[in-house]
Design a protein around this motif. Structure first.
Motif, mmCIF file in Angstrom:
data_model
loop_
_atom_site.group_PDB
_atom_site.id
_atom_site.type_symbol
_atom_site.label_atom_id
_atom_site.label_comp_id
_atom_site.label_asym_id
_atom_site.label_seq_id
_atom_site.Cartn_x
_atom_site.Cartn_y
_atom_site.Cartn_z
ATOM 1 N N TRP A 170 11.429 0.302 -2.418
ATOM 2 C CA TRP A 170 12.563 0.511 -1.522
ATOM 3 C C TRP A 170 13.716 1.245 -2.203
ATOM 4 N N PHE A 171 13.738 1.264 -3.541
ATOM 5 C CA PHE A 171 14.813 1.940 -4.275
ATOM 6 C C PHE A 171 14.943 3.412 -3.850
ATOM 7 N N LYS A 172 13.819 4.107 -3.732
ATOM 8 C CA LYS A 172 13.851 5.555 -3.481
ATOM 9 C C LYS A 172 14.593 5.877 -2.194
ATOM 10 N N GLU A 173 14.213 5.198 -1.109
ATOM 11 C CA GLU A 173 14.855 5.461 0.185
ATOM 12 C C GLU A 173 16.310 4.993 0.178
ATOM 13 N N ALA A 174 16.558 3.845 -0.457
ATOM 14 C CA ALA A 174 17.920 3.315 -0.486
ATOM 15 C C ALA A 174 18.861 4.236 -1.259
ATOM 16 N N GLU A 180 21.312 -5.294 3.491
ATOM 17 C CA GLU A 180 20.548 -5.128 4.737
ATOM 18 C C GLU A 180 19.146 -4.595 4.486
ATOM 19 N N VAL A 181 18.989 -3.689 3.519
ATOM 20 C CA VAL A 181 17.696 -3.003 3.357
ATOM 21 C C VAL A 181 16.809 -3.586 2.264
ATOM 22 N N GLN A 182 17.360 -4.437 1.397
ATOM 23 C CA GLN A 182 16.514 -4.984 0.327
ATOM 24 C C GLN A 182 15.402 -5.830 0.941
ATOM 25 N N PRO A 183 14.192 -5.776 0.384
ATOM 26 C CA PRO A 183 13.082 -6.558 0.934
ATOM 27 C C PRO A 183 13.295 -8.048 0.713
ATOM 28 N N ARG A 193 3.258 -7.705 -5.343
ATOM 29 C CA ARG A 193 4.189 -7.225 -6.379
ATOM 30 C C ARG A 193 5.576 -6.962 -5.792
ATOM 31 N N GLU A 194 5.619 -6.482 -4.555
ATOM 32 C CA GLU A 194 6.912 -6.119 -3.961
ATOM 33 C C GLU A 194 7.600 -7.305 -3.307
ATOM 34 N N TYR A 195 6.824 -8.163 -2.631
ATOM 35 C CA TYR A 195 7.442 -9.204 -1.808
ATOM 36 C C TYR A 195 7.311 -10.622 -2.355
ATOM 37 N N SER A 196 6.370 -10.853 -3.272
ATOM 38 C CA SER A 196 6.199 -12.212 -3.777
ATOM 39 C C SER A 196 5.636 -12.202 -5.192
ATOM 40 N N PRO A 197 6.358 -11.638 -6.142
ATOM 41 C CA PRO A 197 5.830 -11.464 -7.502
ATOM 42 C C PRO A 197 5.519 -12.781 -8.218
ATOM 43 N N ARG A 198 6.084 -13.902 -7.760
ATOM 44 C CA ARG A 198 5.809 -15.183 -8.412
ATOM 45 C C ARG A 198 4.564 -15.874 -7.840
ATOM 46 N N THR A 199 4.010 -15.323 -6.789
ATOM 47 C CA THR A 199 2.762 -15.856 -6.243
ATOM 48 C C THR A 199 1.601 -15.458 -7.147
ATOM 49 N N LEU A 200 0.623 -16.352 -7.303
ATOM 50 C CA LEU A 200 -0.558 -16.037 -8.107
ATOM 51 C C LEU A 200 -1.258 -14.802 -7.551
ATOM 52 N N LYS A 201 -1.761 -13.949 -8.446
ATOM 53 C CA LYS A 201 -2.473 -12.751 -8.011
ATOM 54 C C LYS A 201 -3.645 -13.096 -7.097
ATOM 55 N N SER A 202 -4.311 -14.208 -7.399
ATOM 56 C CA SER A 202 -5.467 -14.593 -6.592
ATOM 57 C C SER A 202 -5.096 -14.915 -5.147
#
Length: 455
Positions: free
Chosen positions: A18-22, A42-45, A241-250
């Protein structure tokens, strides 16, 4: 003064797509001060963090032996990790549960309900692993097993001579976002009419109620499903990676509300249709060989994702009881196999608060395949087979027995059935009593890479 990514990081924002568009918007509108802060807020995920503690889940399982106690503790441990996933709303464990993969992954015999989220790891690479039965009337079961043996295919890869893929299904696959390229198209054709390996089987027995001879096949979507699973995991990981980086990859997920989520759901339905056809061609070929018209046929999956509104029911080795999950079901009847020496159960049931609409999918394991084999050390394969397959016509398609698939490798069938009664996990209305079965066996002994190594 130009606003950069470093500026946003210094303001406390985590880098992302989202950085690029913001940045482009903020610089083109020369935002600064409170105006910039209001825009960024307003625009941060939205970031979805795991629950601080696992949500409660229903434990439809009782352990009695030392092995069962250890196995069940591992199941609960992995479920406790999984039930922290931010999308999860409910869960259940079936009597045949056993852990698989890394801690936090859904166990076999697990049901997990999420909102607006499809988790590819929760259906695994064996998408739509399922069972189909055909009743051939009052006919010698050996004739059925012989005809089926000539029709089926076990082991790695596909067939040399292909069954015809229905034109309508072929066209739908070509038009699908995920399955339209050359590789899945080839897999859909070459793997049709194949059963793979592991615990997949072709079973023949007699109905306890009618005495009719019945064939049951157990397998999934083969290479086609594995292909979709890999694609789904890539997309889910990008969202994680973008919305829940603390969630287990699995436990990464694809939001159904996103366009890619709907496209992935559509692809899952096509894999389901292909898998049903994968069963059907074998049953049809057996019927044609016998010159016998079937008296009854139905099927159900036990490794899939089921949708009810914006809630998704992930069943990893759990049989859907509720008709809303099986649109092409047959009078509410479902199949629950146990092991080659035990009946295949025909059950029906209703959704309860504790079963979430599901039943077990079989007997499950208490030990890994390798540990079970180690436990048999000192005994010959011939002796083991003689003891465990006595009175049965058991065949290994590769010609090499696999003792990790014999009855002793699985949980007590009697205990699973007892716990089905205890926890309200389906009523048994008939049993298909065993005559014999076909499994892949240890096909890798003769795999090309093994032969080359031996030479």
């Amino acid at each position: 003064m130009s606003i950069t990514g470093k500026t946003l990081i210094e303001l406390g924002y985590r880098p992302g797509k989202w950085f690029k568009e913001a940045l482009a918007h903020a610089n083109s509108h020369q935002l600064e001060g409170q105006a910039l802060m209001d825009y960024l807020a307003e625009v941060q995920p939205t970031i979805f963090d795991p629950h601080a503690a696992p949500l409660p889940y229903h434990r439809n399982i009782v352990a009695s032996t030392e092995e069962e106690i250890e196995n069940t503790a591992s199941v609960f441990a992995t479920m406790n990790h999984l039930m922290k996933t931010p999308t999860v709303e409910a869960g259940a464990v079936m009597p045949d549960a056993c852990p698989t993969g890394s801690p936090g992954g859904i166990p076999v015999g697990g049901v997990v309900v999420t909102r607006d989220a499809i988790h590819p790891s929760m259906h695994s690479a064996d998408i739509c692993c399922s069972v189909m039965m055909t009743s051939f009337g009052h006919i010698d079961p050996k004739l059925v097993l012989d005809a089926a043996h000539a029709a089926t295919h076990f082991g790695g890869g596909g067939r040399e001579e292909w069954f015809d893929l229905p034109k309508e299904l072929e066209a739908q696959l070509k038009d699908n976002h995920f399955l339209g390229n050359e590789k899945p198209q080839m897999l859909a054709k070459s793997h049709l009419g194949t059963q793979g390996d592991g615990n997949h089987f072709l079973y023949v027995g007699r109905s306890e109620q009618t005495g009719e001879t019945v064939m049951v096949t157990h397998h999934g979507s083969r290479g086609l499903g594995a292909y979709l699973y890999k694609e789904g995991m890539k997309i889910a990981e990008a969202f994680r990676r973008e919305y829940s980086p603390r969630t287990l990859k699995s436990n990464a997920w694809i939001p159904y509300s996103e366009e890619l989520g709907k496209k992935y759901w559509d692809a899952l339905q096509l894999v389901r249709a292909w898998t049903k056809e994968n069963h059907t061609v074998l049953h049809r070929a057996t019927s044609q060989s016998l010159k016998v018209e079937p008296t009854e046929r139905f099927w159900n999956e036990h490794n899939f994702v089921f949708k009810d509104g914006d809630r998704f029911y992930h069943a990893k080795g759990a049989t859907p009881l509720d008709d809303k999950f099986v649109p092409d079901g047959h009078e509410g009847l479902r199949l629950v196999p146990l092991n080659m020496a035990e009946p295949v159960l025909i059950v029906r049931g209703e959704t309860t608060e504790t079963n979430l609409g599901f039943a077990p999918h079989g007997a499950g394991r208490n030990l890994s395949r390798s540990q079970h084999i180690r436990n048999q050390a000192g005994r010959s394969t011939k002796a083991i087979l003689a003891e465990e397959t006595k009175g049965l016509d058991v065949r290994f398609y590769s010609g090499h027995p696999d003792i990790s698939e014999l009855p002793s490798a699985y949980k007590s069938a009697a205990a699973v059935q007892q716990q089905m009664k205890e926890f309200g996990l389906g009523e048994v209305v008939d049993k298909i009593l065993p005559y014999g079965c076909i499994m892949a066996g240890d096909w890798q002994i003769d795999a090309p890479w093994r032969k080359k190594k031996r030479k």
